[in-house]
Write an enzyme that holds these catalytic residues in place. Structure first.
Site, PDB file in Angstrom:
ATOM      1  N   PRO A   1      -4.219  -6.454  -3.151  1.00 21.65           N
ATOM      2  CA  PRO A   1      -3.058  -5.430  -3.579  1.00 21.65           C
ATOM      3  C   PRO A   1      -3.829  -4.095  -3.251  1.00 21.65           C
ATOM      4  O   PRO A   1      -4.875  -3.560  -3.793  1.00 21.65           O
ATOM      5  CB  PRO A   1      -3.039  -5.585  -5.162  1.00 21.65           C
ATOM      6  CG  PRO A   1      -3.620  -6.885  -5.404  1.00 21.65           C
ATOM      7  CD  PRO A   1      -4.604  -7.058  -4.363  1.00 21.65           C
ATOM      8  N   HIS A   2      -2.855  -3.285  -2.573  1.00 21.95           N
ATOM      9  CA  HIS A   2      -3.503  -1.883  -2.061  1.00 21.95           C
ATOM     10  C   HIS A   2      -2.336  -0.940  -1.964  1.00 21.95           C
ATOM     11  O   HIS A   2      -1.436  -1.225  -1.744  1.00 21.95           O
ATOM     12  CB  HIS A   2      -4.309  -1.960  -0.849  1.00 21.95           C
ATOM     13  CG  HIS A   2      -3.825  -2.428   0.393  1.00 21.95           C
ATOM     14  ND1 HIS A   2      -3.569  -3.682   0.569  1.00 21.95           N
ATOM     15  CD2 HIS A   2      -3.035  -1.936   1.249  1.00 21.95           C
ATOM     16  CE1 HIS A   2      -2.623  -3.850   1.506  1.00 21.95           C
ATOM     17  NE2 HIS A   2      -2.325  -2.712   2.088  1.00 21.95           N
ATOM     18  N   CYS A   3      -2.722   0.217  -2.150  1.00 25.78           N
ATOM     19  CA  CYS A   3      -1.753   1.402  -1.869  1.00 25.78           C
ATOM     20  C   CYS A   3      -2.286   2.622  -1.879  1.00 25.78           C
ATOM     21  O   CYS A   3      -3.549   2.872  -2.314  1.00 25.78           O
ATOM     22  CB  CYS A   3      -0.681   1.434  -3.082  1.00 25.78           C
ATOM     23  SG  CYS A   3      -1.323   1.775  -4.527  1.00 25.78           S
TER      24      CYS A   3
END
Length: 154
Positions: free
Chosen positions: A67-69
């Protein structure tokens, strides 16, 4: 070049995290990071991670998700690693449930750094012996140590 171990801490390396669902896992990640970085809001982190998942699952295969942002208000990249107590469905490309999560939050503008860090994480997790070592870690410290050792070629 930025290295993964410089943005990960033992305090953001957790084993036996209760999973439940993809949404609950993302909520826990947001709370963990916000607890560590008080200038970031957990709701904003959560919404940013969910928005990124809507573009396509970050489930990478082999029981792993990244998960990344990009995050407004995030000054430097930061990472967390979680091993769940039980795998959760993450809509991964291979359909396998996920029990290992590498989280990457980067400043709004950090494109090259962002891609470099994602590349480092992905190439590390491509190796089955690394996945095995991460899954065998019994404590937060040992989970963190596996990442540092692998980054240093051990």
């Amino acid at each position: 070049m930025i290295r993964l171990e410089t943005i990960l801490t033992p305090g953001r390396s957790l084993v036996n995290v209760p999973g439940g669902s993809k949404k609950r896992v993302l909520e826990q990640i947001a709370r963990l990071v916000a607890h560590d970085m008080p200038d970031l809001d957990s709701q904003v982190i959560f919404e940013s991670l969910v928005a990124r998942e809507k573009l396509g699952s970050t489930g990478f295969g082999n029981g792993i998700a990244i998960p990344h942002c990009r995050l407004a208000g995030c000054q430097t990249p930061l990472s967390a690693v979680l091993r769940l107590d039980a795998p959760v469905d993450f809509d991964a490309i291979d359909g396998m449930p996920v029990d290992l999560l590498f989280v990457l939050l980067v400043p709004q503008a950090a494109t090259d750094e962002h891609l470099e860090l994602l590349r480092q994480i992905a190439s590390m997790l491509d190796r089955s012996e690394v996945r095995d070592r991460l899954r065998q870690a019994q404590t937060s410290e040992s989970l963190y140590s596996v990442v540092v050792d692998v980054q240093n070629g051990q």
